[in-house]
Scaffold this active site. Structure first.
Site, mmCIF file in Angstrom:
data_model
loop_
_atom_site.group_PDB
_atom_site.id
_atom_site.type_symbol
_atom_site.label_atom_id
_atom_site.label_comp_id
_atom_site.label_asym_id
_atom_site.label_seq_id
_atom_site.Cartn_x
_atom_site.Cartn_y
_atom_site.Cartn_z
ATOM 1 N N ARG A 146 6.510 32.878 3.767
ATOM 2 C CA ARG A 146 6.038 31.855 4.700
ATOM 3 C C ARG A 146 5.102 32.466 5.742
ATOM 4 O O ARG A 146 4.864 31.859 6.782
ATOM 5 C CB ARG A 146 7.240 31.182 5.370
ATOM 6 C CG ARG A 146 8.162 30.453 4.392
ATOM 7 C CD ARG A 146 9.236 29.676 5.118
ATOM 8 N NE ARG A 146 10.189 30.539 5.798
ATOM 9 C CZ ARG A 146 11.394 30.863 5.335
ATOM 10 N NH1 ARG A 146 11.781 30.397 4.158
ATOM 11 N NH2 ARG A 146 12.199 31.635 6.017
ATOM 12 N N CYS A 166 -13.342 26.409 15.718
ATOM 13 C CA CYS A 166 -12.687 25.096 15.765
ATOM 14 C C CYS A 166 -11.502 25.075 14.800
ATOM 15 O O CYS A 166 -10.432 24.594 15.140
ATOM 16 C CB CYS A 166 -13.677 24.000 15.406
ATOM 17 S SG CYS A 166 -14.982 23.779 16.615
ATOM 18 N N ASP A 189 -14.957 17.299 14.819
ATOM 19 C CA ASP A 189 -15.984 16.256 14.836
ATOM 20 C C ASP A 189 -15.841 15.471 13.524
ATOM 21 O O ASP A 189 -16.191 15.956 12.450
ATOM 22 C CB ASP A 189 -17.353 16.932 14.952
ATOM 23 C CG ASP A 189 -18.530 15.983 14.825
ATOM 24 O OD1 ASP A 189 -18.325 14.793 14.523
ATOM 25 O OD2 ASP A 189 -19.668 16.444 15.021
#
Length: 282
Positions: A146, A166, A189
């Site tokens: 994990r 971003c 965006d």
């Protein structure tokens, strides 16, 4: 694609108007999520044309480990990062550097205290770490882990970046013989960036799945600040009027990730609606 159109509809209806650094207001929604099953096709939007060439070239650029855009701009005539580069093409230590050459300090002493309990001077060495190769190695040797994480966030280097990342972290997960990928994005965006991110990371997942012996599974995406610039509203409303078409398929040559070139990605049966012009907010 329904998941994307649902995201657009929700933010148009429920987003809160906010000011931001670009000077163009947004409709913003907190912590939006969606997922797509890669068995259903390659998730390149069909309600507008998305430029596949730019998507794949950007992905290949991420994998090059460079702090400039000269390969994109000068060698491949791809200008999607021009607005953030300086005159020499430099963008600083963003995605390519952090994916492939993540900088860190190694303690050469290997301990913080000497054996007799007294402090000793620490010796540090600057090193770089290839996160992508580590993820591939882990998928081959310990696929149930994990901890198969690639991070693009380095607080100490933010001042050197043309644009702080971003999409800040992606995690691979194997279940039922399929490779899944979850992308966490601090800011998205919806009109311009998200369609690229969706296609780029799906292609990455498919390429790494091929190299590591898994079938492509699910791409999941969480966007902390999911926003629509107010000058993009009309174009997105036009997309909502369009009927989604069948998703295309993506064929990737059987090569190691670092040997892939643009021509090794073949897009099949892509028949989108016409493109829609959206201005970039810098």
């Amino acid at each position: 694609m329904k998941a994307y159109l649902d995201l657009v509809k929700n933010v148009l209806e429920n987003g809160v108007r906010k000011e931001n650094r670009t000077g163009t207001d947004t409709l913003s929604s907190f912590a939006e999520s969606y997922k797509v099953d890669l068995d259903n096709g390659f998730p390149l939007l069909t309600t507008k044309k998305v430029f596949f060439r730019s998507v794949i070239l950007e992905l290949l650029w991420y994998l090059r480990g460079e702090d400039h855009i000269r390969w994109l701009r000068d060698e491949n005539d791809c200008h999607i990062w021009d607005a953030w580069a300086d005159e020499d093409g430099h963008v600083g230590p963003i995605y390519p550097v952090l994916w492939r050459r993540f900088p860190y300090l190694e303690n050469r002493n290997g301990r913080t205290h000497s054996s007799n309990g007294t402090d000793e001077e620490q010796v540090w060495k600057k090193k770089e770490f290839d996160q992508v190769q580590r993820a591939i190695d882990m998928l081959k040797t310990n696929p149930n882990s994990r901890r198969i994480v690639v991070s693009a966030w380095h607080p100490g280097l933010l001042q050197e970046m043309a644009l702080p990342p971003c999409h800040v972290m992606y995690i691979f997960n194997v279940a039922g013989g399929k490779l899944n990928c979850h992308l966490t994005q601090r800011s998205g965006d919806i009109a311009l960036g998200i369609p690229f991110n969706l296609a780029c990371y799906s292609a990455l997942t498919m390429a790494i799945a091929r190299e590591t012996g898994f079938a492509p599974g699910t791409f999941a995406h969480t966007i902390v600040d999911a926003h629509i610039y107010v000058n993009h509203i009309d174009g997105l409303k036009e997309q909502l009027k369009r009927e989604p078409k069948k998703l295309p398929r993506l064929k990737i040559q059987e090569k190691p990730l670092d040997q892939l070139e643009f021509n090794d990605f073949e897009l099949l049966d892509y028949n989108p609606h016409p493109s829609i012009k959206f201005e970039v907010a810098v």
